[in-house]
Design a protein around this motif. Structure first.
Motif, PDB file in Angstrom:
ATOM      1  N   GLU A  12       0.804  -1.219   0.000  1.00 53.94           N
ATOM      2  CA  GLU A  12       0.000   0.000   0.000  1.00 53.94           C
ATOM      3  C   GLU A  12       0.842   1.276   0.000  1.00 53.94           C
ATOM      4  OE1 GLU A  12       0.153  -1.580   4.301  1.00 53.94           O
ATOM      5  OE2 GLU A  12      -0.058  -2.393   2.270  1.00 53.94           O
ATOM      6  N   GLY A  16       2.470   2.278  -7.419  1.00 50.41           N
ATOM      7  CA  GLY A  16       2.057   1.342  -8.458  1.00 50.41           C
ATOM      8  C   GLY A  16       2.751   0.014  -8.303  1.00 50.41           C
ATOM      9  N   GLU A 250       0.773  -1.209 -13.186  1.00 52.92           N
ATOM     10  CA  GLU A 250      -0.481  -0.689 -12.647  1.00 52.92           C
ATOM     11  C   GLU A 250      -0.170   0.506 -11.750  1.00 52.92           C
ATOM     12  OE1 GLU A 250      -3.229  -4.452 -11.745  1.00 52.92           O
ATOM     13  OE2 GLU A 250      -1.140  -4.728 -11.134  1.00 52.92           O
ATOM     14  N   ARG A 252      -1.710   3.510  -9.058  1.00 53.01           N
ATOM     15  CA  ARG A 252      -2.766   3.678  -8.056  1.00 53.01           C
ATOM     16  C   ARG A 252      -3.509   5.002  -8.243  1.00 53.01           C
ATOM     17  NH1 ARG A 252      -2.921   0.528  -3.925  1.00 53.01           N
ATOM     18  NH2 ARG A 252      -0.693   0.036  -4.027  1.00 53.01           N
ATOM     19  N   VAL A 282      -3.466   9.343 -11.255  1.00 52.92           N
ATOM     20  CA  VAL A 282      -2.783   8.137 -10.798  1.00 52.92           C
ATOM     21  C   VAL A 282      -1.317   8.428 -10.485  1.00 52.92           C
ATOM     22  CG1 VAL A 282      -4.354   6.624 -12.070  1.00 52.92           C
ATOM     23  CG2 VAL A 282      -2.222   7.363 -13.155  1.00 52.92           C
ATOM     24  N   GLY A 338      -7.287   4.510  -4.452  1.00 46.71           N
ATOM     25  CA  GLY A 338      -6.449   3.360  -4.128  1.00 46.71           C
ATOM     26  C   GLY A 338      -6.517   2.237  -5.136  1.00 46.71           C
ATOM     27  N   LEU A 340      -6.122   0.187  -8.682  1.00 49.22           N
ATOM     28  CA  LEU A 340      -5.005   0.145  -9.632  1.00 49.22           C
ATOM     29  C   LEU A 340      -5.517   0.183 -11.062  1.00 49.22           C
ATOM     30  CD1 LEU A 340      -2.812  -2.551  -7.862  1.00 49.22           C
ATOM     31  CD2 LEU A 340      -2.294  -0.105  -8.064  1.00 49.22           C
TER      32      LEU A 340
END
Length: 380
Positions: A12, A16, A250, A252, A282, A338, A340
């Motif tokens: 977390e 990414g 990915e 976040r 992001v 949060g 992705l």
């Protein structure tokens, strides 16, 4: 922190995630190996930290799949590779830097000798040791970077001062236009390579990179050297990509916001909202390999991300640490702080992003994810 080492923080805390599929890389090598006949060895180019995917994980996976010969770019890469693969044959594509021959011997590396000066230095080393140490000889067939000219190669092959102390383990050249298989330069280089190397039929030969493998057996010779195709890249411009994707990036979602029609988005105010928009910002940017040239403006479209199968176009300039996406048409239940967003991967091919950025997928792959959580797992 080396990008190929396990990431040390909880998931977390990362902006990414970069997921790399080692099995897909091994499968791509096996597929390329199957394109050649029994007399041709399939090696692997593993330079630039295995094209950004992590040499320390990729090299053992390729060796387990059956690959026995590897190509690094510079000596430091090759020394690290030797620590991983004590039994592999390792070539150094950038050749022999002045005064480094003893390091090559210590780590059992083979330079790709591309100049008379390099040949003389390696030859003197072998002469002084009274032993033949293997090395490749690079001949230039038209790309005009590294390599001996045809005349130099012919002279060297008959000059005992150069090749008396050792015999080349490989003669190689490199294609200039392999990604465009119909380009006349490919046939020109093939003919030149055959002509130049005809006097040395006993020395193994190599011409084909990823594209050369897919162009057929005329280009295969004794050893092929795939690079970009191993890592899921598109080797041929005019054909579908047959390789498995090996990486997913990915990013976040940090914030979701509404933008009124007519307002501008991002640095330079280059993008104007053509209608009321919902944006997702992001946590990825050009510092993470998301190239700034894939930005969008009122005058040209940019790249995109994918959220649950829905396309989310980039809005405005890509900045160092963040990208704004248009998620107006993405179902609301897929949007959350949060969550992705796929910025590269099975649904966002590196070659597609590269077209928006006016570059090649090599640049994307070798630049990716130094700040991302790095995970080794299957993509599917």
């Amino acid at each position: 922190m080396s990008p190929s080492r396990p990431t040390p923080f909880p998931s977390e805390l990362y902006g990414g995630r970069l997921t790399i599929d080692l099995e897909a890389i091994a499968d791509n090598w096996s597929f390329l190996d199957s394109k050649t006949d029994a007399r041709t060895e399939c090696a692997a180019a593993i330079k630039a930290d295995a094209y950004g995917t992590g040499q320390d994980r990729v090299a053992p996976a390729l060796f387990a799949a059956g690959c026995r010969t590897f190509f690094a770019a510079v000596p430091t890469e090759a020394i690290e590779l030797r620590r991983l693969l004590p039994d592999a044959v390792i070539y150094v594509l950038d050749g022999l830097f002045p005064g480094t021959a003893e390091h090559f011997l210590e780590h059992r590396l083979r330079p790709v000798l591309g100049s008379l000066e390099e040949l003389a230095e390696w030859s003197d080393l072998c002469k002084a040791a009274g032993q033949s140490f293997p090395a490749a000889v690079h001949v230039d067939t038209g790309i005009h970077r590294l390599g001996l000219s045809a005349t130099q190669f012919a002279d060297v092959m008959t000059d005992k001062a150069f090749l008396g102390p050792f015999e080349a383990s490989l003669v190689m050249s490199h294609l200039a236009c392999g990604s465009a298989p119909d380009h006349p330069m490919n046939r020109h280089q093939l003919d030149r390579f055959r002509q130049i190397t005809a006097p040395v039929p006993h020395i193994p030969k190599s011409l084909a990179n990823s594209a050369g493998i897919l162009m057929g057996p005329d280009f295969h010779f004794d050893l092929v050297r795939p690079g970009i195709a191993l890592y899921g890249g598109k080797a041929l411009d005019n054909a579908p990509n047959a390789m498995k994707p090996v990486a997913r990036v990915e990013a976040r979602i940090m914030i979701l916001r509404d933008v009124p029609q007519g307002d501008t988005i991002g640095y330079g105010a280059t993008q104007t909202a053509p209608r009321p928009l919902k944006n997702a910002v992001v946590a990825a940017g050009y510092a993470d390999g998301m190239l700034r040239r894939a930005s969008s403006s009122d005058g040209r479209p940019g790249g995109f991300g994918m959220i649950g199968g829905h396309r989310a176009p980039i809005l405005g300039r890509i900045s160092m640490d963040m990208i704004t996406l248009d998620v107006t048409d993405v179902p609301p239940d897929l949007l959350a702080r949060g969550a992705l967003v796929e910025m590269l991967g099975p649904d966002v091919a590196a070659s597609d992003l590269a077209a928006y950025a006016e570059t090649i997928d090599y640049e994307y792959l070798t630049s990716l994810g130094r700040r991302f959580e790095r995970v080794y797992a299957r993509l599917s």
